[in-house]
Scaffold this motif. Structure first.
Motif, mmCIF file in Angstrom:
data_model
loop_
_atom_site.group_PDB
_atom_site.id
_atom_site.type_symbol
_atom_site.label_atom_id
_atom_site.label_comp_id
_atom_site.label_asym_id
_atom_site.label_seq_id
_atom_site.Cartn_x
_atom_site.Cartn_y
_atom_site.Cartn_z
ATOM 1 N N ARG A 188 78.792 -19.296 7.962
ATOM 2 C CA ARG A 188 77.975 -18.680 6.913
ATOM 3 C C ARG A 188 77.784 -17.202 7.230
ATOM 4 O O ARG A 188 77.723 -16.821 8.390
ATOM 5 N N ASN A 189 77.647 -16.400 6.173
ATOM 6 C CA ASN A 189 77.277 -14.998 6.391
ATOM 7 C C ASN A 189 75.761 -14.949 6.615
ATOM 8 O O ASN A 189 75.073 -15.948 6.408
ATOM 9 N N PRO A 190 75.201 -13.814 7.045
ATOM 10 C CA PRO A 190 73.760 -13.762 7.343
ATOM 11 C C PRO A 190 72.864 -14.146 6.157
ATOM 12 O O PRO A 190 71.849 -14.824 6.345
ATOM 13 N N ALA A 191 73.229 -13.753 4.956
ATOM 14 C CA ALA A 191 72.422 -14.104 3.783
ATOM 15 C C ALA A 191 72.453 -15.611 3.538
ATOM 16 O O ALA A 191 71.431 -16.216 3.203
ATOM 17 N N GLU A 192 73.617 -16.226 3.697
ATOM 18 C CA GLU A 192 73.723 -17.680 3.517
ATOM 19 C C GLU A 192 72.933 -18.420 4.597
ATOM 20 O O GLU A 192 72.321 -19.456 4.324
ATOM 21 N N GLU A 193 72.933 -17.879 5.807
ATOM 22 C CA GLU A 193 72.163 -18.492 6.891
ATOM 23 C C GLU A 193 70.672 -18.422 6.579
ATOM 24 O O GLU A 193 69.941 -19.408 6.745
#
Length: 118
Positions: free
Chosen positions: A60-65
């Motif tokens: 996941r990218n940071p926003a998805e995390e």
């Protein structure tokens, strides 16, 4: 545990790419040609990607995390619900990921948390 594999993801990605290539090479007069197949392929890829990311098989990218942490903390959040998390305010948002040919029916939704800046 997911019932999708990385191979399923690769196949879904390839299927979407093939449909997009057909559309780009299409020289006819029908603007909706391949649109239903493309929307269906986008919805399938989103479903597979989301499940593989939840299982930890895709990164996941940071926003998805951050969104996953918010979803875990506020599982009953609905569209436009505002929550406070770690001293910041977020609003749950939904946007269409894939629609029917008419555009009136949503086949798949993107969900995300929008940080509210005051």
């Amino acid at each position: 545990m997911t019932h999708y594999s990385l191979e399923d993801h690769a196949q879904a990605t390839s299927a979407l790419a093939q449909i997009k290539e057909k559309w780009e090479n299409y020289s006819g007069n029908n603007p909706n040609k391949f649109r239903a197949a493309m929307e269906s392929a986008k919805a399938r890829l989103l479903t597979i990607s989301t499940e593989l990311k939840a299982a930890g098989l895709l990164e996941r990218n940071p926003a998805e995390e951050r969104d996953a942490l918010l979803d875990a903390e506020f599982p009953a959040a609905r569209s436009k619900d505002v929550v406070t998390w770690e001293g910041r305010r977020f609003m749950k948002r939904f946007s269409p990921a894939a629609t029917s040919l008419s555009g009136k029916t949503v086949i798949a939704w993107n969900t995300y948390w929008e940080e509210l800046v005051e």
